[in-house]
Scaffold this motif. Structure first.
Motif, short mmCIF file in Angstrom:
data_model
loop_
_atom_site.label_atom_id
_atom_site.label_comp_id
_atom_site.label_asym_id
_atom_site.label_seq_id
_atom_site.Cartn_x
_atom_site.Cartn_y
_atom_site.Cartn_z
N ARG A 136 0.82 -1.22 0.00
CA ARG A 136 0.00 0.00 0.00
C ARG A 136 0.86 1.27 0.00
NH1 ARG A 136 -3.92 -2.77 4.53
NH2 ARG A 136 -5.04 -4.13 3.09
N THR A 181 -1.35 3.10 14.08
CA THR A 181 -2.06 2.91 12.81
C THR A 181 -1.18 2.20 11.80
OG1 THR A 181 -3.39 4.89 13.18
CG2 THR A 181 -3.23 4.09 10.91
N ALA A 184 -0.60 -1.49 12.77
CA ALA A 184 -1.71 -2.37 12.42
C ALA A 184 -1.66 -2.73 10.94
CB ALA A 184 -3.04 -1.70 12.76
N ASN A 185 -1.29 -1.76 10.10
CA ASN A 185 -1.17 -2.01 8.67
C ASN A 185 -0.04 -2.99 8.39
OD1 ASN A 185 -1.52 -1.78 5.87
ND2 ASN A 185 -0.25 0.06 5.74
N LYS A 187 1.28 -5.24 10.43
CA LYS A 187 0.93 -6.58 10.91
C LYS A 187 -0.04 -7.27 9.95
CE LYS A 187 -2.00 -7.29 14.29
NZ LYS A 187 -2.64 -7.34 15.63
N GLU A 188 -1.03 -6.54 9.49
CA GLU A 188 -2.00 -7.13 8.56
C GLU A 188 -1.34 -7.55 7.25
OE1 GLU A 188 -4.75 -7.47 5.35
OE2 GLU A 188 -3.42 -5.73 5.56
N ARG A 189 -0.39 -6.75 6.76
CA ARG A 189 0.32 -7.10 5.52
C ARG A 189 1.18 -8.36 5.73
NH1 ARG A 189 -1.76 -6.38 1.30
NH2 ARG A 189 -3.42 -6.85 2.78
N GLN A 191 0.68 -10.75 7.96
CA GLN A 191 -0.22 -11.90 8.11
C GLN A 191 -0.76 -12.34 6.75
OE1 GLN A 191 -2.84 -9.99 10.96
NE2 GLN A 191 -2.12 -11.31 12.62
N THR A 192 -1.10 -11.38 5.91
CA THR A 192 -1.62 -11.70 4.59
C THR A 192 -0.56 -12.38 3.74
OG1 THR A 192 -3.20 -9.87 4.65
CG2 THR A 192 -2.65 -10.73 2.48
N ARG A 195 -0.08 -15.92 4.90
CA ARG A 195 -1.22 -16.76 4.52
C ARG A 195 -1.22 -17.07 3.03
NH1 ARG A 195 -4.64 -13.63 6.35
NH2 ARG A 195 -5.35 -12.58 4.45
N SER A 213 0.16 -11.18 18.96
CA SER A 213 -0.92 -11.26 17.99
C SER A 213 -0.45 -11.73 16.61
CB SER A 213 -1.62 -9.90 17.85
OG SER A 213 -0.71 -8.91 17.40
N LEU A 214 0.84 -11.62 16.34
CA LEU A 214 1.38 -12.01 15.02
C LEU A 214 1.86 -13.45 15.02
CD1 LEU A 214 2.33 -11.25 12.11
CD2 LEU A 214 4.51 -10.54 13.16
#
Length: 248
Positions: A136, A181, A184-185, A187-189, A191-192, A195, A213-214
């Motif tokens: 992003r 903020t 969180a971005n 970590k989400e990247r 995790q994605t 996966r 959490s990761l």
């Protein structure tokens, strides 16, 4: 059980009379997200550097996909599918985001001949654009890396590490200095990516909320030795860990 992506066997490393890492062993399986935590001076960075070839252990072995790599330098590890991010960012501040990512890819693609006489981007621009979209960073594509915020530079550092499509990535304090903020971005990247690509991660981190959490499994070091290993829930409730690190 399938062969481990990373195997650390009886690694020890001393500096003078101080044993920074003391007979540490663990395995990391394909697709696993392993956290490596511990108080300052527990040996995390020394262990990481032994795995990455920046330090040669006094004893023990490191295996990547079954191949012994103890003492192997970072460039050779890259060719074996090992990537890393840095606690101290390694971006080139005067180059654009796109140029930084292409440069990271050029370290892993082609021969010296192709670099000298091939396209200036080694044909990597489409792949770099994919990394930019994934993390992003589209709105920052042409901005100089040095003008980015620290959190944005962390995302760029991650994009550079993943440019070669590594099977194993070692992340050195990815949460350090990043606002909530952006964290969180990030970590989400991660995790994605884990996966979607089944990429294996090993993470050194001080931010307990982030690592809990990761990561799917956590190893705790204290005074150079492993004192606990388990799921995030098991580590949270381990009294030895609470006493040594989490502070009760």
């Amino acid at each position: 059980m399938s062969q481990s992506v990373l195997s650390v066997r009886n690694i020890s490393r001393s500096f003078g009379g101080i044993k920074a890492v003391n007979d540490v062993s663990f395995d990391v399986q394909q697709g696993e997200v392993l956290g490596l935590i511990g108080p300052n001076g527990s040996g995390k960075s020394t262990l990481f550097n032994c795995v990455l070839g920046q330090l040669t252990p006094d004893q023990g072995q490191v295996y990547v996909n079954g191949k012994s790599v103890a003492g192997t330098r970072a460039a050779a590890l890259n060719k074996l599918g090992v990537g890393r991010t840095f606690q101290q960012l390694s971006v080139f501040p005067e180059m654009s985001v796109l140029e930084n990512i292409i440069l990271a890819g050029q370290e892993h693609h082609g021969s010296m001949f192709s670099r000298l006489f091939g396209a200036s981007d080694a044909g990597l621009t489409p792949q770099a654009e994919t990394m930019i979209r994934f993390f992003r960073l589209e709105h920052l594509r042409d901005e100089k890396a040095g003008s980015l915020s620290y959190g944005q530079q962390k995302l760029l550092d991650a994009a550079m590490a993943f440019m070669a499509g590594p099977s194993l990535v070692l992340l050195d304090e990815p949460a350090g200095g990043v606002n909530l903020t952006m964290l969180a971005n990030l970590k989400e990247r991660l995790q994605t990516y884990n996966r979607e690509h089944n990429t294996t991660f090993v993470v050194i981190e001080h931010n307990m909320e982030f690592v809990m959490s990761l990561c799917t499994r956590i190893i705790v070091l204290a005074e150079g030795a492993v004192i606990a290993e388990g799921s995030p829930d098991e580590i949270r409730s381990n009294q030895q860990v609470i006493d040594a690190y989490l502070g009760g």
